[in-house]
Motif scaffolding. Structure first.
Motif, PDB file in Angstrom:
ATOM      1  N   TYR A 222       4.152   0.123 -12.748  1.00 15.38           N
ATOM      2  CA  TYR A 222       3.554  -0.220 -11.459  1.00 15.38           C
ATOM      3  C   TYR A 222       2.046  -0.084 -11.621  1.00 15.38           C
ATOM      4  CZ  TYR A 222       4.367   4.785 -11.603  1.00 15.38           C
ATOM      5  OH  TYR A 222       4.454   6.078 -12.028  1.00 15.38           O
ATOM      6  N   GLU A 223       1.311  -0.865 -10.847  1.00 15.80           N
ATOM      7  CA  GLU A 223      -0.147  -0.844 -10.954  1.00 15.80           C
ATOM      8  C   GLU A 223      -0.755  -1.419  -9.684  1.00 15.80           C
ATOM      9  OE1 GLU A 223      -0.908  -3.306 -14.318  1.00 15.80           O
ATOM     10  OE2 GLU A 223      -0.292  -5.160 -13.310  1.00 15.80           O
ATOM     11  N   ILE A 224      -1.949  -0.965  -9.366  1.00 18.17           N
ATOM     12  CA  ILE A 224      -2.668  -1.536  -8.230  1.00 18.17           C
ATOM     13  C   ILE A 224      -2.997  -2.992  -8.548  1.00 18.17           C
ATOM     14  CG2 ILE A 224      -4.770  -1.417  -6.848  1.00 18.17           C
ATOM     15  CD1 ILE A 224      -4.827   1.593  -7.372  1.00 18.17           C
ATOM     16  N   SER A 225      -2.716  -3.878  -7.615  1.00 16.10           N
ATOM     17  CA  SER A 225      -3.015  -5.299  -7.795  1.00 16.10           C
ATOM     18  C   SER A 225      -4.474  -5.569  -7.445  1.00 16.10           C
ATOM     19  CB  SER A 225      -2.114  -6.138  -6.887  1.00 16.10           C
ATOM     20  OG  SER A 225      -2.494  -5.946  -5.528  1.00 16.10           O
ATOM     21  N   MET A 226      -4.922  -6.780  -7.745  1.00 11.89           N
ATOM     22  CA  MET A 226      -6.284  -7.137  -7.356  1.00 11.89           C
ATOM     23  C   MET A 226      -6.432  -7.109  -5.840  1.00 11.89           C
ATOM     24  SD  MET A 226      -8.678 -10.400  -8.331  1.00 11.89           S
ATOM     25  CE  MET A 226      -8.544 -10.063 -10.081  1.00 11.89           C
ATOM     26  N   TYR A 227      -5.399  -7.551  -5.115  1.00 10.76           N
ATOM     27  CA  TYR A 227      -5.438  -7.484  -3.653  1.00 10.76           C
ATOM     28  C   TYR A 227      -5.630  -6.034  -3.209  1.00 10.76           C
ATOM     29  CZ  TYR A 227      -4.037  -8.911   1.140  1.00 10.76           C
ATOM     30  OH  TYR A 227      -3.986  -9.186   2.489  1.00 10.76           O
ATOM     31  N   GLY A 228      -4.906  -5.125  -3.854  1.00  8.07           N
ATOM     32  CA  GLY A 228      -5.050  -3.719  -3.511  1.00  8.07           C
ATOM     33  C   GLY A 228      -6.472  -3.232  -3.707  1.00  8.07           C
ATOM     34  N   TYR A 229      -7.058  -3.569  -4.850  1.00  7.93           N
ATOM     35  CA  TYR A 229      -8.431  -3.126  -5.106  1.00  7.93           C
ATOM     36  C   TYR A 229      -9.412  -3.735  -4.104  1.00  7.93           C
ATOM     37  CZ  TYR A 229      -7.368  -0.777  -9.525  1.00  7.93           C
ATOM     38  OH  TYR A 229      -6.892   0.093 -10.479  1.00  7.93           O
ATOM     39  N   LEU A 230      -9.255  -5.031  -3.806  1.00 11.60           N
ATOM     40  CA  LEU A 230     -10.221  -5.665  -2.914  1.00 11.60           C
ATOM     41  C   LEU A 230     -10.060  -5.184  -1.474  1.00 11.60           C
ATOM     42  CD1 LEU A 230     -10.494  -9.293  -4.332  1.00 11.60           C
ATOM     43  CD2 LEU A 230     -11.882  -7.285  -4.809  1.00 11.60           C
ATOM     44  N   LEU A 231      -8.817  -5.014  -1.007  1.00 15.80           N
ATOM     45  CA  LEU A 231      -8.646  -4.430   0.323  1.00 15.80           C
ATOM     46  C   LEU A 231      -9.128  -2.979   0.325  1.00 15.80           C
ATOM     47  CD1 LEU A 231      -7.664  -4.988   3.198  1.00 15.80           C
ATOM     48  CD2 LEU A 231      -5.414  -4.128   2.510  1.00 15.80           C
ATOM     49  N   GLY A 232      -9.007  -2.318  -0.827  1.00 16.28           N
ATOM     50  CA  GLY A 232      -9.492  -0.951  -0.954  1.00 16.28           C
ATOM     51  C   GLY A 232     -10.989  -0.818  -0.773  1.00 16.28           C
ATOM     52  N   HIS A 233     -11.742  -1.912  -0.958  1.00 19.04           N
ATOM     53  CA  HIS A 233     -13.171  -1.886  -0.647  1.00 19.04           C
ATOM     54  C   HIS A 233     -13.384  -1.486   0.810  1.00 19.04           C
ATOM     55  CE1 HIS A 233     -15.850  -3.365  -3.874  1.00 19.04           C
ATOM     56  NE2 HIS A 233     -14.771  -3.961  -4.366  1.00 19.04           N
ATOM     57  N   TYR A 234     -12.422  -1.822   1.655  1.00 22.71           N
ATOM     58  CA  TYR A 234     -12.493  -1.472   3.072  1.00 22.71           C
ATOM     59  C   TYR A 234     -11.682  -0.198   3.348  1.00 22.71           C
ATOM     60  CZ  TYR A 234     -14.393  -6.170   3.843  1.00 22.71           C
ATOM     61  OH  TYR A 234     -15.174  -7.302   3.804  1.00 22.71           O
ATOM     62  N   ALA A 235     -10.402  -0.212   2.978  1.00 21.55           N
ATOM     63  CA  ALA A 235      -9.499   0.868   3.382  1.00 21.55           C
ATOM     64  C   ALA A 235      -9.945   2.232   2.875  1.00 21.55           C
ATOM     65  CB  ALA A 235      -8.084   0.561   2.883  1.00 21.55           C
TER      66      ALA A 235
ATOM     67  N   LEU B   5     -20.249   0.095  -4.966  1.00 22.58           N
ATOM     68  CA  LEU B   5     -19.015  -0.313  -5.635  1.00 22.58           C
ATOM     69  C   LEU B   5     -18.903  -1.820  -5.486  1.00 22.58           C
ATOM     70  CD1 LEU B   5     -16.331   0.817  -6.987  1.00 22.58           C
ATOM     71  CD2 LEU B   5     -15.290   0.431  -4.747  1.00 22.58           C
ATOM     72  N   THR B   6     -18.758  -2.532  -6.609  1.00 21.05           N
ATOM     73  CA  THR B   6     -18.754  -3.993  -6.535  1.00 21.05           C
ATOM     74  C   THR B   6     -17.588  -4.582  -7.314  1.00 21.05           C
ATOM     75  OG1 THR B   6     -20.157  -5.964  -6.772  1.00 21.05           O
ATOM     76  CG2 THR B   6     -20.242  -4.347  -8.551  1.00 21.05           C
ATOM     77  N   SER B   7     -17.125  -5.753  -6.866  1.00 23.90           N
ATOM     78  CA  SER B   7     -16.060  -6.497  -7.550  1.00 23.90           C
ATOM     79  C   SER B   7     -16.433  -7.968  -7.591  1.00 23.90           C
ATOM     80  CB  SER B   7     -14.719  -6.339  -6.819  1.00 23.90           C
ATOM     81  OG  SER B   7     -14.243  -5.016  -6.864  1.00 23.90           O
ATOM     82  N   ARG B   8     -16.147  -8.583  -8.728  1.00 26.88           N
ATOM     83  CA  ARG B   8     -16.319 -10.027  -8.881  1.00 26.88           C
ATOM     84  C   ARG B   8     -15.327 -10.497  -9.935  1.00 26.88           C
ATOM     85  NH1 ARG B   8     -20.507  -7.256 -11.124  1.00 26.88           N
ATOM     86  NH2 ARG B   8     -21.235  -7.775 -13.226  1.00 26.88           N
TER      87      ARG B   8
ATOM     88  N   GLU C  28     -16.293  -1.811  -9.896  1.00 26.51           N
ATOM     89  CA  GLU C  28     -17.292  -1.246 -10.797  1.00 26.51           C
ATOM     90  C   GLU C  28     -18.323  -0.457  -9.999  1.00 26.51           C
ATOM     91  OE1 GLU C  28     -19.089  -4.185 -13.327  1.00 26.51           O
ATOM     92  OE2 GLU C  28     -17.529  -3.857 -14.826  1.00 26.51           O
ATOM     93  N   SER C  29     -18.500   0.807 -10.367  1.00 28.04           N
ATOM     94  CA  SER C  29     -19.539   1.624  -9.738  1.00 28.04           C
ATOM     95  C   SER C  29     -20.875   1.324 -10.395  1.00 28.04           C
ATOM     96  CB  SER C  29     -19.208   3.110  -9.880  1.00 28.04           C
ATOM     97  OG  SER C  29     -18.041   3.426  -9.160  1.00 28.04           O
ATOM     98  N   GLU C  30     -21.910   1.246  -9.588  1.00 30.25           N
ATOM     99  CA  GLU C  30     -23.251   1.002 -10.088  1.00 30.25           C
ATOM    100  C   GLU C  30     -24.158   2.146  -9.663  1.00 30.25           C
ATOM    101  OE1 GLU C  30     -24.549  -2.886  -8.952  1.00 30.25           O
ATOM    102  OE2 GLU C  30     -22.936  -3.891 -10.055  1.00 30.25           O
TER     103      GLU C  30
END
Length: 492
Positions: A381-394, A456-459, A465-467
């Motif tokens: 099991y693994e966090i999906s990309m949707y999980g990571y991107l929604l995690g930017h908010y949640a 924290l950024t995603s592309r 990725e933490s900056e």
């Protein structure tokens, strides 16, 4: 001779210039101004979540992928680890629970007397077990939505010959059916804070599962029986398939004072106006131009919610079938949808489709991917990309956060900002431009001026990725947004 050669060379150079393609030069875009004003406040956030698909639900994974086993299993340790990913790592706080199958035949002929012997709580127990397991990891709000179109176990409640429509002669039996499930949660010390009478009551072609007038009656009678039992459970209206239909239920129920007192949330699904289509999202909302029809109905729902001082939730949406987009582009579209819900309707909660599910290319409606061996055992099991991107908010906007005013000079740089319960500000930016953008973030209305921002950024190809921190000087911070990216800033 030298002059002749020079003339020939000059002529050839001119011809070359005339026939060389002239590509337009892309000027460096001006710095985008982002004004964050903490003194102007909007909705309070209730949280983020998604729907539960129990591992015990035989055939559900195979129904979406024929190569999957009919029955699957997961160890307690794996279930706990998945709950930790969802509710600790990603910061979710909601779980939407589908309830059905617990009364395979009418328990008795008296809809005002619950006969416990007539109920099979197996399917409900799968959900309550998950709630008990997930609470230590951060689950705060679990709520139920009911479905009577799941098969033969609810056939006795439906109109003869219908696969989905409630028999209006059985409204009191429907109320008892709902009440019995709520009592089950109470008996397990997991009282439901909210319930929706039916998942998508407006979807039963060619009509509705529950007629609007019948919904008003159900809310009145169910609400009264909940209070008679000493239950504080509030009713969600209406968990409808599309906002336009959900609004009709909302107006009818809230227009009836006897029903209105039992309502706790207004809710809808987003299956209209292009929100289930990534191409539409990326060419409308992502360009700063949400579909007009979507804006109009959401403004009406927001006005109704403000009139009756009720929160609004967006409780389901998916792309549902494979689309020919990269995962990141699919989900950049979904985050632009989230931005619209937060800023047009002022939603307090946003629910994705699945907490966990199969890894389905081109669909991506699950926050954690699960993988099974051929014998049905869960092995990864693994966090999906949707999980990571929604995690930017949640993860960075916990319940109790308040959305605050933010203005941006570029409509394709879409920004939301929140003041959290700990006093920090969280700023979410979506850069829908295909180039990097310099931004100046200017803060006003804050009681204590922050001195730095975490980043924290995603592309595409680079997720979460933490900056390095960005300094804030004189209430202003200068930053750079990568092309087609999502970035979360939190004040320090």
């Amino acid at each position: 001779m030298r002059k002749h050669i020079s003339a020939v060379f000059a002529g050839l150079l001119l011809v070359g210039l005339l026939f060389t393609p002239m590509y337009p030069q892309q000027s460096t875009p001006a710095t985008v101004s982002v004004q964050v004003d903490s003194s102007i406040r909007f909705q309070t956030i209730d949280g983020f979540g998604a729907s539960l698909t129990p591992f015990e639900w035989d055939g559900i994974f195979k129904a979406h992928d024929p190569t999957q086993p009919e029955k699957v299993t997961a160890s307690l340790e794996d279930r706990q680890a998945i709950a930790r990913l969802l509710y600790t790592e990603l910061g979710l706080t909601h779980a939407r629970l589908f309830l059905n199958g617990f009364e395979p035949a009418n328990d008795n002929e008296d809809p005002f007397t619950v006969n416990n012997v007539g109920f099979d709580w197996t399917w409900v127990n799968w959900r309550t077990d998950f709630v008990s397991l997930a609470r230590p990891y951060g689950l705060q709000t679990w709520w139920a939505t009911f479905t009577m179109d799941g098969g033969e176990r609810e056939a006795w409640l439906r109109q003869p010959g219908s696969a989905c429509a409630l028999d209006p002669r059985l409204i009191d039996e429907e109320v008892e059916w709902l009440l019995a499930a709520v009592l089950r949660f109470r008996d397990l010390e997991l009282e439901l804070p909210y319930l929706a009478v039916n998942n998508e009551p407006d979807l039963c072609p060619p009509g509705f599962k529950i007629e609007i007038s019948d919904m008003v009656t159900i809310v009145k009678r169910l609400g009264a029986r909940l209070r008679e039992e000493g239950l504080a459970t509030k009713i969600i209206v209406s968990d409808g398939w599309i906002p336009e239909n959900a609004l009709r239920y909302m107006e009818a129920v809230l227009g009836n004072p006897s029903a209105r007192q039992y309502v706790g949330v207004l809710a809808y699904h987003a299956y209209s106006d292009g929100y289930d289509d990534p191409d539409t999202l990326l060419n409308t909302s992502a360009q700063g131009n949400p579909p007009h029809a979507a804006v109009e109905v959401r403004e009406r729902i927001r006005a109704l919610a403000e009139q009756y001082d009720l929160p609004v939730w967006m409780t389901e949406v998916c792309f549902c079938t494979p689309r020919h987009f990269s995962d990141f582009e699919l989900l950049r579209g979904r985050l632009n949808h989230l931005h619209d819900e937060l800023t047009i309707t002022n939603v307090s909660a946003f629910e994705a489709m699945n907490l966990y599910f199969l890894d389905r290319p081109g669909v991506r409606d699950e926050l954690v991917h699960v993988y099974f061996r051929s014998d049905g055992t869960l092995y990864r099991y693994e966090i999906s990309m949707y999980g990571y991107l929604l995690g930017h908010y949640a993860r960075y906007v916990p319940p109790g956060s308040v959305r605050i005013k933010v203005d941006t000079s570029d409509p394709r740089v879409r920004v939301t900002a929140f003041e959290r319960p700990d006093g920090k500000l969280a700023i979410m930016t979506i850069n829908n431009n295909p180039y990097s953008v310099a931004v100046n973030l200017v803060f006003s209305g804050v009681s204590v001026s922050p001195d730095a921002l975490s980043v924290l950024t995603s592309r595409e190809g680079k997720i979460w990725e933490s900056e390095p921190d960005i300094a804030i000087t004189n209430a202003t911070a200068s930053a750079s947004l990568p092309p087609l990216s999502v970035t979360t800033y939190v004040t320090r």
